[in-house]
Structures are given as C-alpha cells and as structure tokens.
Design a protein around this motif. Structure first.
Motif, PDB file in Angstrom:
ATOM      1  N   MET A 216       0.848  -1.185   0.000  1.00 53.53           N
ATOM      2  CA  MET A 216       0.000   0.000   0.000  1.00 53.53           C
ATOM      3  C   MET A 216       0.881   1.230   0.000  1.00 53.53           C
ATOM      4  O   MET A 216       1.623   1.481   0.938  1.00 53.53           O
ATOM      5  N   LYS A 217       0.830   2.003  -1.059  1.00 51.40           N
ATOM      6  CA  LYS A 217       1.685   3.162  -1.170  1.00 51.40           C
ATOM      7  C   LYS A 217       1.140   4.308  -0.325  1.00 51.40           C
ATOM      8  O   LYS A 217      -0.054   4.519  -0.221  1.00 51.40           O
ATOM      9  N   GLU A 218       2.042   5.081   0.234  1.00 53.78           N
ATOM     10  CA  GLU A 218       1.666   6.201   1.081  1.00 53.78           C
ATOM     11  C   GLU A 218       1.592   7.458   0.226  1.00 53.78           C
ATOM     12  O   GLU A 218       2.584   7.893  -0.355  1.00 53.78           O
ATOM     13  N   THR A 219       0.400   8.038   0.104  1.00 50.67           N
ATOM     14  CA  THR A 219       0.218   9.237  -0.684  1.00 50.67           C
ATOM     15  C   THR A 219       0.537  10.459   0.159  1.00 50.67           C
ATOM     16  O   THR A 219       0.724  10.387   1.377  1.00 50.67           O
ATOM     17  N   GLU A 220       0.582  11.629  -0.502  1.00 51.65           N
ATOM     18  CA  GLU A 220       0.819  12.865   0.235  1.00 51.65           C
ATOM     19  C   GLU A 220      -0.302  13.127   1.230  1.00 51.65           C
ATOM     20  O   GLU A 220      -0.074  13.620   2.332  1.00 51.65           O
ATOM     21  N   ASN A 221      -1.552  12.790   0.848  1.00 48.27           N
ATOM     22  CA  ASN A 221      -2.669  12.954   1.781  1.00 48.27           C
ATOM     23  C   ASN A 221      -2.495  12.067   2.998  1.00 48.27           C
ATOM     24  O   ASN A 221      -2.798  12.454   4.122  1.00 48.27           O
ATOM     25  N   ASP A 222      -2.020  10.829   2.766  1.00 51.73           N
ATOM     26  CA  ASP A 222      -1.782   9.917   3.880  1.00 51.73           C
ATOM     27  C   ASP A 222      -0.760  10.510   4.838  1.00 51.73           C
ATOM     28  O   ASP A 222      -0.912  10.459   6.053  1.00 51.73           O
ATOM     29  N   LYS A 223       0.319  11.064   4.279  1.00 52.68           N
ATOM     30  CA  LYS A 223       1.373  11.617   5.120  1.00 52.68           C
ATOM     31  C   LYS A 223       0.855  12.781   5.952  1.00 52.68           C
ATOM     32  O   LYS A 223       1.172  12.908   7.129  1.00 52.68           O
ATOM     33  N   ARG A 224       0.037  13.655   5.319  1.00 59.10           N
ATOM     34  CA  ARG A 224      -0.521  14.773   6.067  1.00 59.10           C
ATOM     35  C   ARG A 224      -1.479  14.271   7.132  1.00 59.10           C
ATOM     36  O   ARG A 224      -1.513  14.768   8.254  1.00 59.10           O
ATOM     37  N   GLU A 225      -2.281  13.245   6.773  1.00 55.95           N
ATOM     38  CA  GLU A 225      -3.252  12.694   7.718  1.00 55.95           C
ATOM     39  C   GLU A 225      -2.553  12.180   8.960  1.00 55.95           C
ATOM     40  O   GLU A 225      -3.004  12.365  10.084  1.00 55.95           O
ATOM     41  N   ILE A 226      -1.407  11.527   8.775  1.00 59.37           N
ATOM     42  CA  ILE A 226      -0.691  10.935   9.894  1.00 59.37           C
ATOM     43  C   ILE A 226       0.049  11.994  10.699  1.00 59.37           C
ATOM     44  O   ILE A 226       0.105  11.947  11.920  1.00 59.37           O
ATOM     45  N   SER A 227       0.614  12.998  10.005  1.00 60.66           N
ATOM     46  CA  SER A 227       1.516  13.922  10.687  1.00 60.66           C
ATOM     47  C   SER A 227       0.819  15.124  11.293  1.00 60.66           C
ATOM     48  O   SER A 227       1.347  15.747  12.201  1.00 60.66           O
ATOM     49  N   ASP A 228      -0.379  15.503  10.804  1.00 59.91           N
ATOM     50  CA  ASP A 228      -1.015  16.725  11.268  1.00 59.91           C
ATOM     51  C   ASP A 228      -1.513  16.627  12.705  1.00 59.91           C
ATOM     52  O   ASP A 228      -1.695  17.627  13.371  1.00 59.91           O
ATOM     53  N   GLU A 229      -1.762  15.442  13.176  1.00 59.51           N
ATOM     54  CA  GLU A 229      -2.327  15.280  14.508  1.00 59.51           C
ATOM     55  C   GLU A 229      -1.729  14.043  15.155  1.00 59.51           C
ATOM     56  O   GLU A 229      -1.515  13.029  14.501  1.00 59.51           O
ATOM     57  N   GLU A 230      -1.461  14.142  16.449  1.00 56.51           N
ATOM     58  CA  GLU A 230      -0.898  13.004  17.161  1.00 56.51           C
ATOM     59  C   GLU A 230      -1.924  11.877  17.253  1.00 56.51           C
ATOM     60  O   GLU A 230      -3.116  12.137  17.427  1.00 56.51           O
ATOM     61  N   PRO A 231      -1.487  10.626  17.130  1.00 54.38           N
ATOM     62  CA  PRO A 231      -2.427   9.515  17.275  1.00 54.38           C
ATOM     63  C   PRO A 231      -2.943   9.433  18.698  1.00 54.38           C
ATOM     64  O   PRO A 231      -2.282   9.885  19.640  1.00 54.38           O
ATOM     65  N   PRO A 232      -4.132   8.884  18.895  1.00 54.53           N
ATOM     66  CA  PRO A 232      -4.677   8.772  20.250  1.00 54.53           C
ATOM     67  C   PRO A 232      -3.820   7.851  21.106  1.00 54.53           C
ATOM     68  O   PRO A 232      -3.292   6.855  20.627  1.00 54.53           O
ATOM     69  N   GLN A 233      -3.692   8.205  22.374  1.00 55.75           N
ATOM     70  CA  GLN A 233      -2.914   7.395  23.302  1.00 55.75           C
ATOM     71  C   GLN A 233      -3.832   6.431  24.047  1.00 55.75           C
ATOM     72  O   GLN A 233      -4.945   6.798  24.429  1.00 55.75           O
ATOM     73  N   PRO A 234      -3.392   5.197  24.258  1.00 62.34           N
ATOM     74  CA  PRO A 234      -4.249   4.230  24.941  1.00 62.34           C
ATOM     75  C   PRO A 234      -4.484   4.610  26.395  1.00 62.34           C
ATOM     76  O   PRO A 234      -3.601   5.154  27.064  1.00 62.34           O
ATOM     77  N   THR A 235      -5.690   4.361  26.863  1.00 61.39           N
ATOM     78  CA  THR A 235      -6.038   4.568  28.264  1.00 61.39           C
ATOM     79  C   THR A 235      -6.399   3.222  28.872  1.00 61.39           C
ATOM     80  O   THR A 235      -6.699   2.261  28.155  1.00 61.39           O
ATOM     81  N   LEU A 236      -6.387   3.153  30.195  1.00 62.22           N
ATOM     82  CA  LEU A 236      -6.714   1.898  30.862  1.00 62.22           C
ATOM     83  C   LEU A 236      -8.136   1.463  30.530  1.00 62.22           C
ATOM     84  O   LEU A 236      -8.389   0.288  30.237  1.00 62.22           O
ATOM     85  N   SER A 237      -9.071   2.411  30.544  1.00 57.62           N
ATOM     86  CA  SER A 237     -10.456   2.062  30.226  1.00 57.62           C
ATOM     87  C   SER A 237     -10.584   1.616  28.773  1.00 57.62           C
ATOM     88  O   SER A 237     -11.349   0.697  28.456  1.00 57.62           O
ATOM     89  N   GLY A 238      -9.817   2.259  27.889  1.00 58.08           N
ATOM     90  CA  GLY A 238      -9.849   1.864  26.485  1.00 58.08           C
ATOM     91  C   GLY A 238      -9.289   0.472  26.267  1.00 58.08           C
ATOM     92  O   GLY A 238      -9.829  -0.313  25.479  1.00 58.08           O
ATOM     93  N   LEU A 239      -8.202   0.150  26.968  1.00 56.94           N
ATOM     94  CA  LEU A 239      -7.620  -1.188  26.850  1.00 56.94           C
ATOM     95  C   LEU A 239      -8.580  -2.247  27.373  1.00 56.94           C
ATOM     96  O   LEU A 239      -8.719  -3.323  26.782  1.00 56.94           O
ATOM     97  N   ARG A 240      -9.251  -1.953  28.477  1.00 56.85           N
ATOM     98  CA  ARG A 240     -10.213  -2.917  29.020  1.00 56.85           C
ATOM     99  C   ARG A 240     -11.376  -3.124  28.044  1.00 56.85           C
ATOM    100  O   ARG A 240     -11.848  -4.246  27.864  1.00 56.85           O
ATOM    101  N   ARG A 241     -11.814  -2.043  27.428  1.00 62.02           N
ATOM    102  CA  ARG A 241     -12.891  -2.174  26.446  1.00 62.02           C
ATOM    103  C   ARG A 241     -12.429  -3.016  25.254  1.00 62.02           C
ATOM    104  O   ARG A 241     -13.160  -3.892  24.776  1.00 62.02           O
ATOM    105  N   ASP A 242     -11.227  -2.742  24.762  1.00 66.79           N
ATOM    106  CA  ASP A 242     -10.700  -3.524  23.644  1.00 66.79           C
ATOM    107  C   ASP A 242     -10.614  -5.003  23.998  1.00 66.79           C
ATOM    108  O   ASP A 242     -10.978  -5.878  23.202  1.00 66.79           O
ATOM    109  N   LEU A 243     -10.123  -5.293  25.196  1.00 65.83           N
ATOM    110  CA  LEU A 243     -10.003  -6.680  25.631  1.00 65.83           C
ATOM    111  C   LEU A 243     -11.370  -7.354  25.713  1.00 65.83           C
ATOM    112  O   LEU A 243     -11.542  -8.502  25.302  1.00 65.83           O
TER     113      LEU A 243
END
Length: 259
Positions: free
Chosen positions: A1-28
């Motif tokens: 899967m090639k990374e387009t310029e839009n992909d790069k901006r999408e990834i770099s413009d905002e920090e990814p969400p950080q996991p929380t304990l409640s989020g990990l429990r929900r995922d589990l």
C-alpha cells in the motif's frame, strides 16, 4: 500500500490517540466477545494444519514459541497487556511476514484511526488469491495487537475486532494464505462498505459500491455468537466473575459514528 501525500498529512497533522486503561479494558472485552469463525467453526476449534510461530518481546525479554492453540497465544498477549507489561511482536508466522502484511506505515495509519466516533475509509485490504477471503481493515486496538475488520471468513460478512495473530495464523492453521493488496486505496467510509455487505451478503469491492443504492444509516451486521470459554478471559479483564457475559451489550459499532 503506497503512502500518498494525503496519507502523510493525515498521519503527521495530529498526534495519534494514546491508549487509556479504560480503552484497553474495552478492547479486551470486545476481543473476548468476538470469536473469529472460519466457515462455521471458531478458529480455535479447527483441526490445525500446523502451528503459529511467534517471536515477541515482553519487558525487554525476547521469547520464541510455536502455538497450536489460538486460545493460548491470545491468553498470553491478554495477560501481559492486562498486567501492564510492555508486549511487542517481532515476528509472526514466516520470517518477515508480519512486516510484509503490517508495515510500519500501515500500523501508523491504523493507530491514527483508533479514535472514537469516527467513520474513516478502510486503510488496507487483505485477500486470498486462491479463495474467497476478503478483509478490510479500519483501525487498530489493544496497542496495535488487534484490528477492526469487515470480512467474510465465516462465510457471511462480519464487522468485528480481530487479533492480528489470528489473521496471520490462518495460513499455517487453516490453509488461507492472505496477501495485502498494495494498490488498495479508497475514500469511501467504512459505513458504506458495511451497508453494502448487509444488502448483498458479501464484502463488495470499491467499484461495486457505485452501482448500489445505499441510503441512511448502515444496517448492523450480526455479531459472532459468544462462547463459554471466554468467561475466564473476561473474568481476568474485569476482575470479577461474569456468569451472564452473553448479555453484555458492548459492541464494536459503539466506537463509530455511522450517522
């Protein structure tokens, strides 16, 4: 899967969400409640063709194992993460296959999409060149050890969280050798694919969506039936007995905005 310029901006413009304990429990909890069925059988109950090779690092200690039971490696990952250990997959299945299927760019995009009330387009397509398997990935869960996927592995379309290890175990255990579509790219939100799957009974390709009349909120796809064995996993996650775990209403759809 090639990374387009839009992909790069999408990834770099905002920090990814950080996991929380409640989020990990929900995922589990979601992963425990959502069995992966291959055909009409849970993956863990299939007659295995071979073991899954795993090399992983837990709190700096590298280990190598060959697992014949999906329940065993799920429990290993689940217990380590639930206990706050730093777990990281290094190799899975064949040497180099984990990075081939999940390169760093894809892992970053899946992580970036793991935010609440979203309706992003799928970021990857896996398929079986010699079979009917179709899988669309939208986001990651559980610190990158699981993904949300629209797939047809059970025979009918399902939208559910899946362990990455289960996906890569399909080759040695079930003879389904998935490959990643490196040309895949779409701007269509996952809700349209889910709606198309509910209408047609299959996972449709991007070009087919234009021919379908899709209006309103997408219909819910049925969830896999829960099994009794996950009660032990849920007890570990929640810290208490859950004799009525079948009645839990925690669903993957609650994490998306399908308006």
């Amino acid at each position: 899967m090639k990374e387009t310029e839009n992909d790069k901006r999408e990834i770099s413009d905002e920090e990814p969400p950080q996991p929380t304990l409640s989020g990990l429990r929900r995922d589990l909890t979601l992963l425990c409640l959502n069995e992966l069925f291959v055909g009409g059988e849970p993956l863990r109950l299939l007659k295995k063709q071979g073991p899954l090779f795993l090399r992983y690092e837990t709190d700096g200690i590298v280990s190598t194992q060959h697992y014949l039971s999906p329940a065993s490696w799920r429990a290993k990952i689940l217990f380590d993460l639930a206990e706050g250990k730093n777990f990281r997959v290094l190799e899975m299945d064949l040497p180099g296959r984990f990075k081939q299927m999940f390169p760093n760019t894809l892992l970053r995009r899946l992580l970036w999409h793991s935010r609440p009330s979203a309706n992003f387009p799928p970021v990857a397509r896996f398929y079986d060149p010699d079979g009917e398997a179709e899988i669309l990935l939208t986001r990651s869960r559980l610190c990158g050890n699981a993904v949300d996927a629209l797939h047809n592995l059970s025979g009918a379309p399902r939208f559910q969280p899946l362990w990455i290890s289960d996906l890569l175990a399909l080759r040695p255990m079930a003879g389904i050798e998935l490959v990643r579509d490196e040309q895949f790219s779409t701007t269509v939100p996952i809700s349209r694919y889910i709606q198309a799957a509910a209408v047609t009974g299959r996972v449709v390709k991007d070009g087919e969506l234009k021919a379908l009349s899709l209006k309103g909120k997408p219909a819910w796809l049925p969830s896999p039936p829960p099994s009794r064995y996950v009660a032990h996993l849920l007890e570990h996650v929640t810290g208490k007995a859950v004799p009525q775990f079948e009645a839990l209403t925690c669903t993957i759809d609650d994490d998306y905005d399908f308006r």
